[in-house]
Design a protein around this motif. Structure first.
Motif, PDB file in Angstrom:
ATOM      1  N   ASN A   1       0.894  -1.189  -0.247  1.00 46.80           N
ATOM      2  CA  ASN A   1      -0.247  -0.114  -0.103  1.00 46.80           C
ATOM      3  C   ASN A   1       0.882   1.247   0.020  1.00 46.80           C
ATOM      4  O   ASN A   1       0.500   2.076  -0.785  1.00 46.80           O
ATOM      5  CB  ASN A   1      -1.090  -0.083   1.024  1.00 46.80           C
ATOM      6  CG  ASN A   1      -2.037  -1.004   1.254  1.00 46.80           C
ATOM      7  OD1 ASN A   1      -2.340  -1.612  -0.019  1.00 46.80           O
ATOM      8  ND2 ASN A   1      -2.423  -1.312   2.207  1.00 46.80           N
TER       9      ASN A   1
ATOM     10  N   SER B   1       0.945   4.159  -3.058  1.00 43.49           N
ATOM     11  CA  SER B   1       0.701   5.580  -2.663  1.00 43.49           C
ATOM     12  C   SER B   1       1.645   6.338  -3.473  1.00 43.49           C
ATOM     13  O   SER B   1       1.506   7.565  -3.624  1.00 43.49           O
ATOM     14  CB  SER B   1       1.033   5.587  -1.178  1.00 43.49           C
ATOM     15  OG  SER B   1       2.073   5.693  -0.710  1.00 43.49           O
TER      16      SER B   1
ATOM     17  N   SER C   1       2.332   7.548  -6.536  1.00 44.20           N
ATOM     18  CA  SER C   1       1.871   7.187  -7.795  1.00 44.20           C
ATOM     19  C   SER C   1       2.497   7.989  -8.779  1.00 44.20           C
ATOM     20  O   SER C   1       1.862   8.465  -9.957  1.00 44.20           O
ATOM     21  CB  SER C   1       0.209   7.671  -7.660  1.00 44.20           C
ATOM     22  OG  SER C   1       0.197   8.764  -7.103  1.00 44.20           O
TER      23      SER C   1
END
Length: 309
Positions: free
Chosen positions: A168, A172, A174
């Motif tokens: 995750n 994050s 991106s």
């Protein structure tokens, strides 16, 4: 029972896929996990997609694939694969079996019993590769680790097992221009690396040329270091100081030794070309950063999916 997701980027790997799946299955059956395979076809021009379709029909419960509309690069394939995972643990590995599947057993044991968040792998030699590629690879790690706060372990591979929390965190980040090795290191977490000797491909040929590897290395430097910008700053400052000293020298020489103040056209042209070249170099380095900002703010998708199962 925990779920294990295995992300496998593929580009022109029609020969490797039929060999990869049974080799990995032998290993995962020894682990107390449910498994899902996420193959990502990165716009292959051979029969890679057909091989993935066959494999998915053979094991529709565990095998899934994503096929891009064109070749977007391995970084985009990794990102798409990670986004598609649902497992508590996630493994990233290559389909050519240069990442030994049996190492997953040790990875799993370390994460489950020793409280590691990430267990990665690093090659301690590059047997079978050309001396030029080995030299350039070693120089890349040395240079990047000197100029960047984000440190990379020499010989580190994308091959690793991560907890869901780490995945995750990676997702994050991106950004459009991705350098996964740097991102994996940048997000932190408790990380352990396992050493292994280089393993040859089971089939096919590598699609990475020396030029592509060089460009990939430059992406890593520009993504995780401001050293090129600092270089242009210090180069400009040094050039200005030397020019100022030269002007003072010329003026003083003209008044004290006027007989030596004859202008030389060749030296003047050389100085102009030198300064002009330095200016173009600095503009080019700055332009690389501006170009990356330009691509980011356009907010184009990192990849486009044509087919998914």
């Amino acid at each position: 029972m925990k779920k294990l997701s295995i992300v496998v980027p593929c580009y022109n790997e029609q020969e490797s896929i039929p060999l990869y799946y049974p080799a990995v299955e032998k290993v995962v059956h020894k682990m107390p996990v449910k498994v899902e395979y996420i193959f990502v076809n990165d716009g292959s021009s051979d029969n890679t997609l057909n091989e993935l379709r066959k494999l998915q029909k053979q094991d529709p419960e565990h095998v899934h694939y994503i096929s891009f509309s064109r070749n977007f690069g391995k970084e985009a394939a990794l990102y798409a694969g990670l986004k598609a995972t649902k497992g508590d643990l996630v493994v990233v590995m290559d389909v050519d079996l240069q990442d030994p599947p049996e190492m997953m057993l040790k990875m799993y044991d370390l994460i489950e019993n020793d409280d590691w968040d990430v267990v990665g792998c690093r090659r301690i030699n590059r047997a079978g590769e050309s001396k030029l590629r080995s030299f350039l690879s070693n120089m890349f790690y040395k240079v990047l680790n000197k100029i960047s706060k984000t440190k990379l372990v020499p010989g580190v591979r994308d091959y690793r097992m991560m907890t869901r929390q780490v995945v995750n965190a990676v997702l994050s980040v991106s950004e459009y221009n991705r350098f996964s090795k740097g991102i994996f290191s940048w997000v932190g977490f408790n990380t352990k690396y396992l050493n292994y000797h280089n393993v040859k491909r089971v089939a096919g040929k590598s699609t990475w040329t020396v030029w592509q590897l060089f460009k990939y290395a430059m992406d890593g430097i520009f993504d995780f270091s401001q050293a090129p910008l600092n270089f242009t700053l210090w180069l400009g400052l040094t050039s200005s100081v030397l020019s100022f000293i030269g002007i003072i020298f010329i003026i003083v020489r003209h008044w004290i030794f006027p007989q030596y103040s004859v202008q030389g056209w060749s030296s003047l042209v050389c100085i102009i070309l030198l300064i002009g070249g330095l200016q173009l170099l600095c503009i080019g380095l700055v332009g690389r950063y501006v170009g990356r900002i330009y691509l980011q703010v356009k907010d184009r998708p990192i990849y486009i999916i044509k087919e998914k199962k």
